[in-house]
Scaffold this active site. Structure first.
Site, mmCIF file in Angstrom:
data_model
loop_
_atom_site.group_PDB
_atom_site.id
_atom_site.type_symbol
_atom_site.label_atom_id
_atom_site.label_comp_id
_atom_site.label_asym_id
_atom_site.label_seq_id
_atom_site.Cartn_x
_atom_site.Cartn_y
_atom_site.Cartn_z
ATOM 1 N N GLY A 281 -15.667 60.376 89.631
ATOM 2 C CA GLY A 281 -15.629 61.005 90.949
ATOM 3 C C GLY A 281 -16.993 61.323 91.527
ATOM 4 N N CYS B 258 12.299 48.598 104.137
ATOM 5 C CA CYS B 258 11.633 47.444 104.748
ATOM 6 C C CYS B 258 12.677 46.527 105.374
ATOM 7 C CB CYS B 258 10.834 46.687 103.688
ATOM 8 S SG CYS B 258 10.233 45.082 104.245
ATOM 9 N N CYS C 299 12.597 43.006 103.183
ATOM 10 C CA CYS C 299 12.996 42.895 101.775
ATOM 11 C C CYS C 299 13.843 44.080 101.329
ATOM 12 C CB CYS C 299 11.767 42.758 100.871
ATOM 13 S SG CYS C 299 10.866 44.292 100.640
ATOM 14 N N CYS D 204 7.101 46.034 104.919
ATOM 15 C CA CYS D 204 6.134 46.350 103.873
ATOM 16 C C CYS D 204 4.709 46.068 104.340
ATOM 17 C CB CYS D 204 6.365 45.482 102.642
ATOM 18 S SG CYS D 204 7.775 45.926 101.646
ATOM 19 N N CYS E 276 6.348 42.333 99.235
ATOM 20 C CA CYS E 276 7.467 41.977 100.098
ATOM 21 C C CYS E 276 7.937 40.543 99.791
ATOM 22 C CB CYS E 276 7.034 42.097 101.557
ATOM 23 S SG CYS E 276 8.399 42.179 102.712
#
Lengths: 294, 202, 368
Positions: A34, A243, A246, A268, A274
């Site tokens: 980080g 979605c 899909c 998606c 997808c």
């Protein structure tokens, strides 16, 4: 003028000295999760702000056996993803894929793939502004001190002001996280939907900010916690519908405008996810029906 | 062979790809402490430094990094080899070294003697490359921390008895502190400063 | 039926083809040659060399042609090439006192050793469009001064003779000049690094900042001590040989801006200096750079930092036009994932806002 010299570049474009410098920065970044390691970012043959940090990190780690995937907004076929992928094909002759699970290195802008990443994979983020405190304090000299002293009160104040004013934390992307209980980190402008995927991920996550000259990292199995408050816990975006192509639920969706009468569909953002689902027989309510069309 | 000729030989055969392979091993090992990586390198540094440690040197060091060497290494042909093959200069003080190399059997100085980085720039600390006998067969140590799913175990032979205590002191300074690359034969294991080491009860 | 946007690769290659077509333009006209750009658009070439930090006129001209005359694009192309070049070493400081001078003016003295030399300047041209340039009329050769005139001493040396101007300044013993292209920036910066950043800084940005100091945002009461343009020798120390060898000559523009200084506890009242040095002939840039350099030395002289031009982190972080253009222009890349996240939040807050409004209008009725 010797123009023939102009076309000879090293494997993966960067010269070896530059790669060593970036590699040293990556090792220190991994050792201090980080923390933003300054590095002497180079001019790349694409503009600053267009992924030069990610490109330098990828170029420094990439080898001839790697399989590279590049996404922008979750999609493999957005123009800048196409351009970066083509760059590495040209300068490193590297194998490329759109399939998340086949890739050893995934360079991304603004998304984390929906499919769970695994131990053999490295996710390289393109980062525009690596400093999570930058919009609260524009001076590097000040923000560096804040990180040194672990003084993150300002960030909490900002988030709490949102709540007081709007009833919500009004940060929806680039939502700050705390890494391993120490450094507050910018996850890059991914939607906060993706934040939980960073937490204890099996994959190594590397972040490159070219213009701002910083590299940082989250090793695998490292705590990545989105900042929040007891009475206002962190929550991710949810979508009302699956979605349209899909039928996937619990994925991040793009809103697509269908007509000028308010018609919308949600699909998606992760195009590989997808397509993979569609290939496996999943269908949303607007899915293209191949049999019917033929 | 004279010291002089030693210095000019024994670099990478294919610098671009070998350095990349060594780096990827180091990156994976630094990201997953306790993981043992293999270094199949072709470098031949002057003795007593081993080929694997030499490969680490040529992968990471150049004229932007000063290197501290133990008295035995400093007296060997190594300084000339590093200067010729990496352009790296020898640091006179441990505090100024970006890297330190310690050959097998040499005394391991306390980590606090090396550059620790600052609170603002904790990355400016020494990375120590320490050669040991083996990763197995010694006192069992348990590793936890970032990069480790639950716990990793190693049992290194060739580290001083004081090592867990040195390391605990190093760990306490976080985010400051040194990072370790341990080399045994052609195998390598990394300990970033985040790793917590506890001595397992036998 | 929605089909995900495909064919990015074909679109990109078609766009590049169209770009090449537009760059070439009308095929019935001869293509412009690199030599023509070097010879006839020399100041454009100079700017590209200066801000790309690479002294190569032919490559700069190539970049200008490739970028269709877009200067920042040309600078970017040349910089991206520069960064791939191996580094053999660092030259010795150039001796601008020994410059082969083509132009030299001082605003602080009416006359001085070496004289005022106007050189090839736009100054005192009347800015009237010149119809003769529509054609290709014969142009007389310029007049050259005779060799062997008196040495053209620097104005700063004249003032230094009286002890009225600060000296060249010194850096701590053992200070090795930094290199902003090899090390990440860190604030506060030493002046050598700051000058490097300013030398490649955007001419327009430095011009505006320099101008702002004249208008009162950190006024320094500046005078052009001297601007000189000419050729200097670049030398490289060769440790193997034990002496320096000349690599050749480059044209540079140097400006020494003299500024008033009332003195402080440490320093007597004297003139201070701002410094500008730029590749090629680029007087505007060198002058603006020297104004900004002086403004950025505020802390050194114990002056109050009250204006943007004095703020080192602000100035240096934003002076690089290749960085700036990249980040500004990246906003045209797709951001629809983030926009979706914002859209969702704004919609939600809007619903809550409207619900609250409705409650507000209904309440009084309920009370009645």
């Amino acid at each position: 003028m010797n123009t023939t010299d102009l076309a000879t570049y090293n494997f993966a474009y960067l010269d070896e000295q530059t790669k060593r410098m970036i590699r040293r920065a990556i090792l220190k970044a991994i050792a201090i999760p980080g923390y933003q390691v300054p590095f002497a970012s180079r001019e790349m043959p694409m503009p600053y702000g267009w992924g030069t940090g990610g490109v330098q990190v990828t170029a420094a780690i990439l080898g001839p056996d790697d399989v590279l995937k590049v996404i922008d907004q979750g999609a493999d076929d957005t123009t800048n993803a196409v351009s970066i992928r083509a760059f590495f094909q040209k300068v490193a002759n590297v194998a490329v894929t759109t399939k998340t699970r086949e890739a050893t290195i995934i360079q991304t802008r603004h998304r984390i793939p929906e499919e769970k990443l695994t131990a053999g994979q490295t996710l390289v983020y393109q980062v525009p502004i690596p400093e999570p405190l930058r919009f609260l304090e524009p001076r590097e000299t000040e923000t560096r001190k804040m990180h040194a002293l672990e003084e993150y009160g300002l960030m909490h104040v900002k988030l709490y002001e949102d709540i007081a004013k709007n009833g919500h934390i009004a940060t929806t992307y680039a939502y700050p996280v705390k890494v391993e209980g120490r450094y507050v980190m910018d996850p890059s402008p991914t939607p906060k939907f993706d934040n939980p995927k960073m937490h204890r991920s099996e994959a190594l996550q590397l972040f490159g900010a070219g213009r701002e000259k910083r590299i940082y990292a989250v090793p695998p199995y490292t705590d990545v916690v989105s900042l929040d408050f007891e009475d206002h816990p962190f929550e991710i975006q949810t979508f009302d519908k699956p979605c349209a192509l899909c039928g996937a639920k619990n994925v991040y969706l793009d809103e697509v405008v269908l007509d000028d009468r308010g018609g919308r569909m949600f699909v998606c953002s992760d195009t590989d996810h997808c397509e993979d689902r569609c290939a496996n027989g999943h269908r949303g309510h607007l899915a293209y029906n191949k049999e019917a069309a033929e | 062979m004279s010291l002089d000729t030693l210095a000019f030989a024994g670099g990478f055969q294919k610098p671009v790809f070998e350095a990349q392979a060594v780096f990827r091993t180091l990156m994976d090992c630094m990201a997953r402490p306790g993981t043992i990586g293999d270094i199949a390198a072709t470098v031949t540094p002057p003795r007593p430094l081993t080929p694997a440690a030499g490969a680490v040197a040529l992968t990471l060091c150049d004229h932007d990094t000063s290197i501290w060497l133990t008295p035995a290494l400093a007296a060997s042909a190594l300084p000339g080899w590093l200067a010729f093959n990496a352009g790296a200069a020898i640091a006179d003080e441990r505090q100024n070294a970006r890297f330190a190399f310690i050959e097998k059997g040499a005394m391991l100085p306390n980590f606090c003697l090396f550059a620790q980085g600052t609170q603002e720039y904790p990355d400016r600390s020494t990375t120590l490359v320490v050669e040991i006998e083996s990763f197995e067969g010694g006192r069992p140590l348990a590793l936890t921390g970032p990069g480790i799913r639950t716990e990793e175990g190693i049992a290194p032979v060739g580290l001083p008895d004081m090592f867990p205590q040195f390391w605990a002191e190093n760990r306490q300074k976080f985010p400051r502190g040194v990072d370790l690359i341990l080399v045994a034969g052609d195998r390598v294991l990394c300990l970033p400063r985040t790793t917590i080491i506890s001595v397992k009860e036998a | 039926m929605y089909v995900a946007v495909k064919g990015g690769e074909a679109a990109i290659s078609n766009a590049h083809r169209l770009l090449a077509d537009r760059r070439r333009g009308d095929r019935s006209l001869p293509a412009i040659g690199i030599e023509q750009i070097v010879a006839q658009l020399g100041l454009a070439v100079d700017r590209v060399m200066a801000e790309a930090s690479l002294y190569d006129r032919a490559l700069a001209a190539l970049a200008i042609r490739q970028s269709r005359g877009d200067m920042i694009e040309a600078i970017f192309i040349l910089r991206a090439y520069r960064t791939t070049l191996p580094r053999f070493g660092y030259s010795l400081p150039v001796e601008t006192g020994a410059m082969l001078i083509e132009r030299r003016v001082s605003a602080t003295y009416k006359d001085l050793p070496g004289g005022q030399l106007l050189g090839p300047t736009f100054d005192y041209t009347h800015r009237l469009l010149d119809p003769s340039l529509l054609g290709d009329e014969a142009i007389d050769a310029g007049l050259e001064r005779e060799e062997g005139g008196e040495p053209i001493m620097r104005v700063s040396d004249i003032l230094a003779g009286e002890g009225l101007v600060e000296d060249d300044g010194s850096l701590p013993d053992g200070h090795v000049a930094g290199d902003i292209t090899r090390e990440p920036l860190e604030f506060p910066m030493a002046r050598d690094l700051r000058l490097q950043a300013l030398a490649r800084g955007d001419e327009g940005f430095l011009l505006a900042l320099g101008y702002s100091t004249q208008r009162g945002y950190a006024r320094t009461h500046p005078f052009v001590g001297e601007v000189r343009i000419g050729e200097v020798e670049v030398e490289l120390d060769m440790p193997e040989l034990g002496f320096a060898v000349s690599l050749g000559r480059i044209q540079v523009t140097e400006c020494q801006m003299i500024a008033q200084f009332k003195g402080s506890a440490k320093n007597p009242p004297q003139f201070t200096r701002g410094y500008g040095l730029v590749f090629g002939q680029s007087e505007r840039k060198a002058m603006a750079m020297s104004l900004v350099d002086r403004a950025l030395r505020a802390e050194e002289f114990g002056e109050d930092i009250v204006a943007p031009a004095q703020d080192e982190e602000f100035v240096i972080s934003h002076s690089d036009n290749v960085q700036a253009t990249g980040f500004v222009e990246h906003l045209k890349l797709p951001h629809y994932v983030d926009f979706q996240a914002e859209l969702d939040l704004v919609r939600r807050m809007r619903r809550e806002y409207e619900a609250a409004q409705n409650v507000g209008t209904e309440l009084p009725e309920a009370a009645e």
